[in-house]
Design a protein around this motif. Structure first.
Motif, PDB file in Angstrom:
ATOM      1  N   ASN A 130       0.617  -1.255   0.116  1.00  0.00           N
ATOM      2  CA  ASN A 130      -0.059   0.101   0.057  1.00  0.00           C
ATOM      3  C   ASN A 130       0.739   1.276  -0.207  1.00  0.00           C
ATOM      4  N   VAL A 131       2.140   1.203  -0.063  1.00  0.00           N
ATOM      5  CA  VAL A 131       2.865   2.456  -0.046  1.00  0.00           C
ATOM      6  C   VAL A 131       3.263   2.651  -1.523  1.00  0.00           C
ATOM      7  N   LYS A 132       3.007   4.183  -1.718  1.00  0.00           N
ATOM      8  CA  LYS A 132       2.916   4.541  -3.077  1.00  0.00           C
ATOM      9  C   LYS A 132       4.286   5.386  -3.201  1.00  0.00           C
ATOM     10  N   ASP A 133       4.615   5.845  -2.248  1.00  0.00           N
ATOM     11  CA  ASP A 133       5.604   6.737  -2.312  1.00  0.00           C
ATOM     12  C   ASP A 133       6.509   6.845  -0.821  1.00  0.00           C
ATOM     13  N   CYS A 134       7.797   7.161  -0.962  1.00  0.00           N
ATOM     14  CA  CYS A 134       8.432   7.274   0.501  1.00  0.00           C
ATOM     15  C   CYS A 134       9.506   8.511   0.256  1.00  0.00           C
ATOM     16  N   LYS A 135       9.578   9.499   0.962  1.00  0.00           N
ATOM     17  CA  LYS A 135      10.508  10.519   1.067  1.00  0.00           C
ATOM     18  C   LYS A 135      11.222  10.338   2.392  1.00  0.00           C
ATOM     19  N   VAL A 136      12.666  10.545   2.157  1.00  0.00           N
ATOM     20  CA  VAL A 136      13.474  10.297   3.214  1.00  0.00           C
ATOM     21  C   VAL A 136      14.067  11.820   3.530  1.00  0.00           C
ATOM     22  N   GLU A 137      13.837  12.407   4.713  1.00  0.00           N
ATOM     23  CA  GLU A 137      14.522  13.572   4.960  1.00  0.00           C
ATOM     24  C   GLU A 137      15.714  13.350   6.245  1.00  0.00           C
ATOM     25  N   LEU A 138      16.821  13.865   5.891  1.00  0.00           N
ATOM     26  CA  LEU A 138      18.066  13.801   6.500  1.00  0.00           C
ATOM     27  C   LEU A 138      17.991  14.920   7.517  1.00  0.00           C
ATOM     28  N   THR A 139      18.375  14.673   8.796  1.00  0.00           N
ATOM     29  CA  THR A 139      18.538  15.799   9.783  1.00  0.00           C
ATOM     30  C   THR A 139      19.667  15.252  10.762  1.00  0.00           C
ATOM     31  N   PHE A 140      20.176  16.342  11.260  1.00  0.00           N
ATOM     32  CA  PHE A 140      21.490  16.267  12.168  1.00  0.00           C
ATOM     33  C   PHE A 140      21.251  16.841  13.696  1.00  0.00           C
ATOM     34  N   ASP A 141      19.785  17.276  13.732  1.00  0.00           N
ATOM     35  CA  ASP A 141      19.244  17.736  15.061  1.00  0.00           C
ATOM     36  C   ASP A 141      18.337  16.797  15.681  1.00  0.00           C
ATOM     37  N   PRO A 142      18.385  16.119  16.603  1.00  0.00           N
ATOM     38  CA  PRO A 142      19.630  16.129  17.376  1.00  0.00           C
ATOM     39  C   PRO A 142      20.857  15.324  16.904  1.00  0.00           C
ATOM     40  N   PRO A 143      22.098  15.521  17.070  1.00  0.00           N
ATOM     41  CA  PRO A 143      23.272  14.842  16.325  1.00  0.00           C
ATOM     42  C   PRO A 143      23.084  13.300  17.021  1.00  0.00           C
ATOM     43  N   TRP A 144      23.482  12.309  16.160  1.00  0.00           N
ATOM     44  CA  TRP A 144      23.451  10.937  16.610  1.00  0.00           C
ATOM     45  C   TRP A 144      24.618  10.912  17.512  1.00  0.00           C
ATOM     46  N   SER A 145      24.418   9.925  18.440  1.00  0.00           N
ATOM     47  CA  SER A 145      25.215   9.643  19.364  1.00  0.00           C
ATOM     48  C   SER A 145      25.137   7.999  19.765  1.00  0.00           C
ATOM     49  N   PRO A 146      26.159   7.346  20.156  1.00  0.00           N
ATOM     50  CA  PRO A 146      26.030   5.903  20.333  1.00  0.00           C
ATOM     51  C   PRO A 146      24.878   5.504  21.570  1.00  0.00           C
ATOM     52  N   GLU A 147      24.631   6.648  22.313  1.00  0.00           N
ATOM     53  CA  GLU A 147      23.500   6.371  23.422  1.00  0.00           C
ATOM     54  C   GLU A 147      22.250   5.943  22.528  1.00  0.00           C
ATOM     55  N   ARG A 148      21.897   6.379  21.270  1.00  0.00           N
ATOM     56  CA  ARG A 148      20.724   5.895  20.670  1.00  0.00           C
ATOM     57  C   ARG A 148      20.555   4.743  20.383  1.00  0.00           C
ATOM     58  N   MET A 149      21.609   3.884  20.259  1.00  0.00           N
ATOM     59  CA  MET A 149      21.756   2.451  19.857  1.00  0.00           C
ATOM     60  C   MET A 149      20.746   1.644  20.784  1.00  0.00           C
ATOM     61  N   THR A 150      20.364   0.544  20.354  1.00  0.00           N
ATOM     62  CA  THR A 150      19.478  -0.252  21.044  1.00  0.00           C
ATOM     63  C   THR A 150      20.653  -1.411  21.848  1.00  0.00           C
ATOM     64  N   GLU A 151      20.182  -1.934  22.750  1.00  0.00           N
ATOM     65  CA  GLU A 151      21.004  -3.112  23.577  1.00  0.00           C
ATOM     66  C   GLU A 151      21.636  -4.097  22.397  1.00  0.00           C
ATOM     67  N   ASP A 152      20.771  -4.543  21.699  1.00  0.00           N
ATOM     68  CA  ASP A 152      21.020  -5.474  20.728  1.00  0.00           C
ATOM     69  C   ASP A 152      22.087  -4.980  19.654  1.00  0.00           C
ATOM     70  N   ALA A 153      22.068  -3.636  19.348  1.00  0.00           N
ATOM     71  CA  ALA A 153      23.279  -3.207  18.603  1.00  0.00           C
ATOM     72  C   ALA A 153      24.497  -3.008  19.178  1.00  0.00           C
ATOM     73  N   LYS A 154      24.483  -2.806  20.673  1.00  0.00           N
ATOM     74  CA  LYS A 154      25.625  -2.699  21.398  1.00  0.00           C
ATOM     75  C   LYS A 154      26.317  -3.863  21.579  1.00  0.00           C
ATOM     76  N   TRP A 155      25.395  -4.880  21.683  1.00  0.00           N
ATOM     77  CA  TRP A 155      25.925  -6.291  21.905  1.00  0.00           C
ATOM     78  C   TRP A 155      26.602  -6.735  20.374  1.00  0.00           C
ATOM     79  N   GLU A 156      25.958  -6.497  19.372  1.00  0.00           N
ATOM     80  CA  GLU A 156      26.658  -6.907  18.127  1.00  0.00           C
ATOM     81  C   GLU A 156      27.912  -6.089  17.896  1.00  0.00           C
ATOM     82  N   LEU A 157      28.252  -4.898  18.174  1.00  0.00           N
ATOM     83  CA  LEU A 157      29.578  -4.201  18.140  1.00  0.00           C
ATOM     84  C   LEU A 157      30.421  -4.477  19.241  1.00  0.00           C
ATOM     85  N   GLY A 158      29.998  -5.140  20.031  1.00  0.00           N
ATOM     86  CA  GLY A 158      31.028  -5.448  21.340  1.00  0.00           C
ATOM     87  C   GLY A 158      31.093  -4.416  22.159  1.00  0.00           C
TER      88      GLY A 158
END
Length: 103
Positions: free
Chosen positions: A73-101
């Motif tokens: 049912n998706v006809k279109d998708c638009k992606v908006e890039l933002t750097f506010d707030p800036p990304w930091s490792p605290e945003r990662m899930t526990e699964d991601a942190k485990w995957e990356l050691g």
């Protein structure tokens, strides 16, 4: 009109990976928001990258658009890039942190 399933959109985003980090963009905490307009069949994804000036930003955004457009049912998708707030490792899930050691 048939509705777009938000869980299916999230599943599609879980299939998008940062080319430099072997973790999907959702678990990395790069997805800031998803807006679904069922009347028009459109999805708007607000996301960031791990670093400004990322040389593969266009590739990541194109993959997000492609995968989300594959959702029923998706006809279109638009992606908006933002750097506010800036990304930091605290945003990662526990699964991601485990995957990356990191834990």
């Amino acid at each position: 009109m048939a509705e777009i399933n938000e869980a299916e959109v999230m599943d599609a985003l879980h299939e998008c990976y940062d080319p430099e980090i072997p973790v999907n963009i959702v678990d990395l905490g790069l997805v800031y928001g998803i807006d679904i307009n069922n009347d028009e069949g459109k999805v708007h994804v607000t996301m960031t990258l791990t670093a400004m000036g990322c040389p593969v930003a266009g590739d990541v955004m194109a993959e997000v658009e492609m995968r989300v457009r594959e959702v029923e049912n998706v006809k279109d998708c638009k992606v908006e890039l933002t750097f506010d707030p800036p990304w930091s490792p605290e945003r990662m899930t526990e699964d991601a942190k485990w995957e990356l050691g990191m834990v």
